[in-house]
Design an enzyme around this catalytic site. Sequence first.
Site, PDB file in Angstrom:
ATOM      1  N   SER A 290      -7.323   3.347  -2.688  1.00 32.22           N
ATOM      2  CA  SER A 290      -7.340   2.370  -3.780  1.00 32.22           C
ATOM      3  C   SER A 290      -7.251   0.919  -3.322  1.00 32.22           C
ATOM      4  CB  SER A 290      -6.193   2.644  -4.761  1.00 32.22           C
ATOM      5  OG  SER A 290      -6.453   3.814  -5.502  1.00 32.22           O
TER       6      SER A 290
ATOM      7  N   LYS B 243     -10.245  -1.119  -3.863  1.00 25.76           N
ATOM      8  CA  LYS B 243     -10.609  -1.637  -5.193  1.00 25.76           C
ATOM      9  C   LYS B 243     -10.546  -3.160  -5.253  1.00 25.76           C
ATOM     10  CE  LYS B 243      -8.887   2.496  -7.618  1.00 25.76           C
ATOM     11  NZ  LYS B 243      -7.737   3.085  -8.351  1.00 25.76           N
TER      12      LYS B 243
ATOM     13  N   TYR C 286     -18.702   5.277  -3.755  1.00 27.12           N
ATOM     14  CA  TYR C 286     -17.283   5.033  -4.033  1.00 27.12           C
ATOM     15  C   TYR C 286     -16.373   5.815  -3.083  1.00 27.12           C
ATOM     16  CZ  TYR C 286     -12.883   4.679  -6.621  1.00 27.12           C
ATOM     17  OH  TYR C 286     -11.579   4.439  -6.980  1.00 27.12           O
TER      18      TYR C 286
ATOM     19  N   TYR D 141      -0.441   0.785  -9.268  1.00 27.59           N
ATOM     20  CA  TYR D 141      -0.572   1.836 -10.281  1.00 27.59           C
ATOM     21  C   TYR D 141       0.339   1.517 -11.470  1.00 27.59           C
ATOM     22  CZ  TYR D 141      -2.730   4.182  -6.307  1.00 27.59           C
ATOM     23  OH  TYR D 141      -3.521   4.491  -5.248  1.00 27.59           O
TER      24      TYR D 141
ATOM     25  N   VAL E  43      -3.365   5.821  -1.959  1.00 28.83           N
ATOM     26  CA  VAL E  43      -2.666   7.108  -1.794  1.00 28.83           C
ATOM     27  C   VAL E  43      -2.590   7.579  -0.349  1.00 28.83           C
ATOM     28  CG1 VAL E  43      -3.010   8.051  -4.096  1.00 28.83           C
ATOM     29  CG2 VAL E  43      -4.750   8.394  -2.331  1.00 28.83           C
TER      30      VAL E  43
END
Lengths: 309, 309, 309, 309
Positions: free
Chosen positions: A65, A68, A193, A245, A263
Amino acid sequence: MPCHSNEELKRLVSEAKKYTKHGEVADYIPALKKANRDDLSVAIYHSDGNCYSAGDIDQKITLQSISKVLTLALALIDCGEECVFDKVGYEPTGDPFNSIIKLETSRSAKPLNPMINAGALAVTHLIKGNSVIERLERIIAFIRDLAGHETITYSEEIAKSEFDTAFLNRSLCYYMKQDGIINENVEELLELYTKQCAIEMDCLDLSRIGLVFAMDGLDPVREKQIIPVEVARLCKTFMVTCGMYNASGEFAVRVGIPAKSGVSGGIMGSIRNRYGIGIFGPALDERGNSIGGIKLLEMMSKKYELSIF
Amino acid sequence: MPCHSNEELKRLVSEAKKYTKHGEVADYIPALKKANRDDLSVAIYHSDGNCYSAGDIDQKITLQSISKVLTLALALIDCGEECVFDKVGYEPTGDPFNSIIKLETSRSAKPLNPMINAGALAVTHLIKGNSVIERLERIIAFIRDLAGHETITYSEEIAKSEFDTAFLNRSLCYYMKQDGIINENVEELLELYTKQCAIEMDCLDLSRIGLVFAMDGLDPVREKQIIPVEVARLCKTFMVTCGMYNASGEFAVRVGIPAKSGVSGGIMGSIRNRYGIGIFGPALDERGNSIGGIKLLEMMSKKYELSIF
Amino acid sequence: MPCHSNEELKRLVSEAKKYTKHGEVADYIPALKKANRDDLSVAIYHSDGNCYSAGDIDQKITLQSISKVLTLALALIDCGEECVFDKVGYEPTGDPFNSIIKLETSRSAKPLNPMINAGALAVTHLIKGNSVIERLERIIAFIRDLAGHETITYSEEIAKSEFDTAFLNRSLCYYMKQDGIINENVEELLELYTKQCAIEMDCLDLSRIGLVFAMDGLDPVREKQIIPVEVARLCKTFMVTCGMYNASGEFAVRVGIPAKSGVSGGIMGSIRNRYGIGIFGPALDERGNSIGGIKLLEMMSKKYELSIF
Amino acid sequence: MPCHSNEELKRLVSEAKKYTKHGEVADYIPALKKANRDDLSVAIYHSDGNCYSAGDIDQKITLQSISKVLTLALALIDCGEECVFDKVGYEPTGDPFNSIIKLETSRSAKPLNPMINAGALAVTHLIKGNSVIERLERIIAFIRDLAGHETITYSEEIAKSEFDTAFLNRSLCYYMKQDGIINENVEELLELYTKQCAIEMDCLDLSRIGLVFAMDGLDPVREKQIIPVEVARLCKTFMVTCGMYNASGEFAVRVGIPAKSGVSGGIMGSIRNRYGIGIFGPALDERGNSIGGIKLLEMMSKKYELSIF
């Protein structure tokens, strides 16, 4: 450039390590499962080019993540703020990162923000290029530039493993395709992705990228403006409001620095005009953040007064 | 102390006023409905004790949701961080401020954060005192101290009007009573809460309170630490992550300052170590924030580089 | 066997036709869009083998959601009640037929019932066969047997059109694949499902199938038990509790007969031990049911006392 | 009139009792907690005036949710179908009976149906009378008439116990008051509603009322039409689609008779033109229905072919 091992950092890491036993290594990808729960390392890259570290900072981790934030920056460069926020919202959400509910209940069909999976997929959708390969190469080239590290690439094994099991992300993609948020081939977007998420680097790289954001887009080592000021600051804003998150609110209170977790156990942080931080600690808390990493950042924030609040 | 009228501020206000015609005055309370849609005024209280203003800053407004930050501070002083966050969470939410859904769907029954109505009610529940009157007096005394203004009180008319129609807040209270989040008489809590929301002040007062938060709890005029540093900073964190209803994320990107709005059209802002801001502009956008006020803050943020990001 | 045109039915159809102008033809598939909004026809197949009709009953329509009842019957025959309800629940839902929310919020990951899209996809997943072709052939053979009509097949044009745009159904499938409800290739399941939905027949066929359910699985014309009694009755139960999308409750009150509708404008009804009904009226109300068809059934139910309640 | 003890029924009860050990007595009201988990009794009232029973049918139980059907009938008599369904919908819901979510997410603010708590409160709101006392007397008089039992009244102890702890129902009421669904004093409505739920009777009474619904509103013993045919049938429809909480769909499949349960462990059933059923078995399954009662009805339905499907 090797980092200087630092005694003070070592003491903080050793203190934070006590919490790793309360966490669990991510188990949904075999390759992530292999990580050692007790690992914890940190690199701090100062704006003057010096770097300090503790732990085994040569260990490679995948961005997951954390990527992102980087694709958000590239998409903003590629097509501008209006274009990006036509596809994705600005608002934090109390729902888990992989929730699909808001796509159905929101008046707008847009994902709430670019840090949840749906939003990140919509952002990657906007990365320019004539093919998955070209778009992936552009993402990797951008990240190499940010890290000042020309050999960064992705793990084929982890990308494949995620691609094969990314059913929920496929579900999110098709839901957004139904609503016209994305309009490309879903398998291709997923391929792009999952490869983006599988890009590998070590803590030093991570801290160097964190530094570029800390310097509002400037790499102070090469004196090169890699990201426009406005884009860098916008990304840091999302790191604060949605970077950890659905523990972002608590992290803002306890730590108060722009940071993004993955993660894999990585965390990238940015201290404005001061330094970038790269952390690796694979033991995760129940909301998916590195349990030792958060503890370490909390101690560092208190000790060095890093909070923006 | 009168504020100095300031030409530059006047120009900004005049520019921001152009947007008020796209907003609507809150209509759910008769007293609020009487406001003039085109009003827009601002006071800026500097840490050196100087104050600059534009518009009619003597006009009184009720705090409404702005009071949520102030009771959060008092509750933290009254019973400590652990006690408060036993009743309410830290996380922003993509849902509207008056939504009840998350109370049912969250694993924890706690309201997601202290800035949504459910959370603010749970916080007011924690304000100490032997009766509604005593607790209200403590809140008012605290606010008078913050504003350095001994005659601040609440509007009985508006408090009564809100109390009589606060059905949704009653619904939230009883839902939380079911789950053991609150355990006092709901009508009493509602009486206290609606009176707290109906506390009246002018922009100058609002800017002075904003200044205290900006100075980490210190009133620089009287050199008095009114709020502990940690409490002040925690409150500012929530102002950033959840202060502008479910437009907080976009406000963080566009403006980037700790601020809290109310449906009366007021906004209180805090610029660290620099100044407090009090704004009144009753024309609201569709998410309940002063449309002129947000525009004004956006222009000020760009011009004076106020963003924390 | 040609149906007898019936004057009384003609009068009812003519009366019900007045409502078609308040409805709209489904527009999400080009082929459906071509339907004539004012069409309304009905065939009633009696247990004695006689058939009565009104309107143009030779017009072909695709089954769409009506097929959900037929595959439920076949899946129950194929793998039994326990196997089917291991994948899908029994409960009606107040949500729209294509909602994804409950898949995330339900404690169980199972779709709530076999009449919503998610549930119907999970049921089709259970149809036995070594390939999509073989499974499709089994479904078609079963339906030909039910209708006593050996040339029934599917519309390739409509199947393809639906397959190409079935993004929401893909989203539902991948969500269920994530949760282990289905474990086959999603594109193959979608191919099978869209072809099943595109099976074409006329009102006469539809009424004949309705008759088989009305006779608890027996085709009285050929005196052949096509569906076991228990399966037929179970299917009729779902037609009552969930057969008319999220208007099933109101339909139960106003009409009170087991019936299943499709967005093509078809409705199949079953009057126990008496007759089967096939209706075609492409003008839909806002919940996706044939507006003229529902009105016609309401009038018939009152006139002939058809309600089971 | 005493019921005849019946050997066949006794055997069925004895068989069904084996399941009571898997259930739990409702514990949210002290008075309900006192019930004996292993109790199970049944009375069957035939249209010819004969009654058969098994178990201790003199034991009194409170109606709880069973009362929802009776007030629905009275409200329909009081103000007509249009008036009632202006306040409440027709549709079953997959959510629990006490859920508040749909009140916020439904386009219409109406409770989905009259059998969930919100809907039942909206229905009781419509019962005519100049005061709580008068409205309660009208409800009790109506129920006495239905049961042909002039001394039926409510338990003050249980009513008070429920009234004192009915926080969730208060929450639902205030939510509906906000939306204009109800507009009376909430405490008064709650008083009326909790007293209605606390009306006490034995299985014999329950079966007699079930018989009136079975006979489409006619009491065959006194040959008196107590409820209009249309009202009785409408009530039975809701008993089928929503009568057993969110297990109604499964109950329709397994048992298939109009029935309504309450958390006291009571179930009232109606077999058209044949008989009424009254059951008491306080051990509840996880969805709040009498676990022994449902088992008993399932066995009876199979043995005597009672299903309407």
